[in-house]
Write a protein that holds these residues in place. Structure first.
Motif, PDB file in Angstrom:
ATOM      1  N   LYS A  24      31.253 -36.290 -35.966  1.00 54.62           N
ATOM      2  CA  LYS A  24      29.865 -36.153 -35.518  1.00 54.62           C
ATOM      3  C   LYS A  24      29.168 -34.936 -36.139  1.00 54.62           C
ATOM      4  O   LYS A  24      28.513 -34.149 -35.462  1.00 54.62           O
ATOM      5  CB  LYS A  24      29.806 -36.069 -33.990  1.00 54.62           C
ATOM      6  N   ARG A  26      26.634 -34.851 -38.195  1.00 54.06           N
ATOM      7  CA  ARG A  26      25.168 -34.948 -38.168  1.00 54.06           C
ATOM      8  C   ARG A  26      24.628 -34.429 -36.846  1.00 54.06           C
ATOM      9  O   ARG A  26      23.686 -33.633 -36.814  1.00 54.06           O
ATOM     10  CB  ARG A  26      24.741 -36.393 -38.402  1.00 54.06           C
ATOM     11  N   LEU A  27      25.235 -34.857 -35.758  1.00 51.16           N
ATOM     12  CA  LEU A  27      24.830 -34.363 -34.449  1.00 51.16           C
ATOM     13  C   LEU A  27      25.186 -32.889 -34.307  1.00 51.16           C
ATOM     14  O   LEU A  27      24.439 -32.104 -33.720  1.00 51.16           O
ATOM     15  CB  LEU A  27      25.503 -35.182 -33.349  1.00 51.16           C
ATOM     16  N   VAL A  30      22.862 -30.018 -35.093  1.00 50.54           N
ATOM     17  CA  VAL A  30      21.767 -29.762 -34.152  1.00 50.54           C
ATOM     18  C   VAL A  30      22.278 -29.125 -32.869  1.00 50.54           C
ATOM     19  O   VAL A  30      21.742 -28.116 -32.408  1.00 50.54           O
ATOM     20  CB  VAL A  30      21.008 -31.067 -33.827  1.00 50.54           C
ATOM     21  N   ASP A 144      19.314 -48.093 -35.151  1.00 52.15           N
ATOM     22  CA  ASP A 144      18.893 -47.306 -36.311  1.00 52.15           C
ATOM     23  C   ASP A 144      18.813 -48.114 -37.603  1.00 52.15           C
ATOM     24  O   ASP A 144      18.618 -47.559 -38.677  1.00 52.15           O
ATOM     25  CB  ASP A 144      19.818 -46.104 -36.511  1.00 52.15           C
ATOM     26  N   SER A 166      24.265 -45.453 -44.222  1.00 55.64           N
ATOM     27  CA  SER A 166      23.581 -44.387 -43.473  1.00 55.64           C
ATOM     28  C   SER A 166      22.071 -44.426 -43.644  1.00 55.64           C
ATOM     29  O   SER A 166      21.391 -43.420 -43.461  1.00 55.64           O
ATOM     30  CB  SER A 166      24.117 -43.002 -43.873  1.00 55.64           C
ATOM     31  N   ASP A 195      24.013 -40.320 -32.691  1.00 56.57           N
ATOM     32  CA  ASP A 195      23.957 -39.573 -33.944  1.00 56.57           C
ATOM     33  C   ASP A 195      22.893 -38.489 -33.958  1.00 56.57           C
ATOM     34  O   ASP A 195      23.020 -37.503 -34.680  1.00 56.57           O
ATOM     35  CB  ASP A 195      23.708 -40.522 -35.121  1.00 56.57           C
ATOM     36  N   THR A 196      21.836 -38.686 -33.202  1.00 58.82           N
ATOM     37  CA  THR A 196      20.734 -37.739 -33.209  1.00 58.82           C
ATOM     38  C   THR A 196      20.649 -37.034 -31.856  1.00 58.82           C
ATOM     39  O   THR A 196      21.267 -37.451 -30.880  1.00 58.82           O
ATOM     40  CB  THR A 196      19.402 -38.450 -33.486  1.00 58.82           C
ATOM     41  N   VAL A 197      19.842 -35.968 -31.799  1.00 56.98           N
ATOM     42  CA  VAL A 197      19.688 -35.261 -30.531  1.00 56.98           C
ATOM     43  C   VAL A 197      19.005 -36.154 -29.501  1.00 56.98           C
ATOM     44  O   VAL A 197      19.287 -36.059 -28.295  1.00 56.98           O
ATOM     45  CB  VAL A 197      18.913 -33.937 -30.744  1.00 56.98           C
ATOM     46  N   GLU A 198      18.143 -37.071 -29.956  1.00 64.79           N
ATOM     47  CA  GLU A 198      17.512 -38.025 -29.037  1.00 64.79           C
ATOM     48  C   GLU A 198      18.567 -38.966 -28.450  1.00 64.79           C
ATOM     49  O   GLU A 198      18.545 -39.248 -27.248  1.00 64.79           O
ATOM     50  CB  GLU A 198      16.429 -38.820 -29.755  1.00 64.79           C
ATOM     51  N   ASP A 199      19.494 -39.443 -29.304  1.00 66.69           N
ATOM     52  CA  ASP A 199      20.592 -40.275 -28.813  1.00 66.69           C
ATOM     53  C   ASP A 199      21.436 -39.508 -27.798  1.00 66.69           C
ATOM     54  O   ASP A 199      21.845 -40.045 -26.761  1.00 66.69           O
ATOM     55  CB  ASP A 199      21.503 -40.709 -29.968  1.00 66.69           C
TER      56      ASP A 199
END
Length: 212
Positions: A24, A26-27, A30, A144, A166, A195-199
């Motif tokens: 993780k 990518r996550l 952040v 995504d 990706s 994967d993202t901060v929103e996720d």
């Protein structure tokens, strides 16, 4: 290491050790690498334990790990599973090799999934294998633009060449390859990974609601 039966349906789960700066990433860029690895560990172990506690009848489960260094870690933690390292190369090359090997060993149908999708459970896996009884390809689309699951009923299909991994074009490019080969696709429910901060925030809210 557990050996596979030669025939029957096979589930392949892609995984890696839940280590900081390895899982993780990518996550982790952040929220922090250590915290991101913890998130992945929670998702991974929840998924594997749910699969092992479910009644998957004659489906054999293979844990396909990122590197040879990951094998001993998972073989010790999950002796019920076959644990194998993936070949080197991009994601498409690795996935193609996983399918080729499974079919070469006699698998009748093969489903491959990730291990970081909160909504992915044994019911969806069983639905995927049921779909392969009537259609050659099954896909679980991700929010995504990619997919969290792909399955095939027989060897020979080429669904991994030239894909921009990706990117938000993964699913549409895979659909184009299937269409060019005359392969019908059955779709599963759309899900999201983390994967993202929103996720991440949505996942935290979801597990908080479940615990309430």
């Amino acid at each position: 290491m557990k050996r596979h039966r030669e025939a029957g349906p096979r589930l392949i789960v892609y995984a890696k050790r839940p280590l900081a700066n390895y899982a993780k990433t990518r996550l982790g860029s952040v929220i922090g690498e250590q915290q991101a690895a913890g998130v992945y560990a929670r998702l991974l172990y929840t998924h594997l334990l749910e699969l092992l506690s479910a009644n998957l009848s004659d489906i054999s489960i293979e844990l396909s790990v990122t590197s040879v260094a990951d094998v001993a870690f998972f073989a010790d933690a999950f002796p019920e599973l076959t644990v194998r390292p993936q070949i080197e190369g991009d994601l498409g090359r690795r996935m193609a090799a996983s399918f080729e090997r499974a079919f070469a060993e006699g698998a009748e149908s093969v489903v491959l999934t990730g291990s970081d999708i909160p909504g992915l459970d044994s019911r969806i896996v069983l639905t995927a294998f049921d779909a392969l009884e009537t259609t050659p390809v099954v896909i679980g689309p991700a929010e995504d633009g990619g997919y969290y699951l792909i399955g095939m009923r027989a060897p020979g299909a080429s669904l991994f060449d030239g894909i921009e991994w990706s990117s938000e074009r993964v699913l549409t490019q895979t659909e184009a390859l299937a269409q060019a080969q005359g392969l019908k696709i059955t779709y599963l429910p759309e899900l999201s990974d983390v994967d993202t901060v929103e996720d991440f925030c949505r996942w935290r809210e979801m597990i908080g609601t479940e615990a309430a």
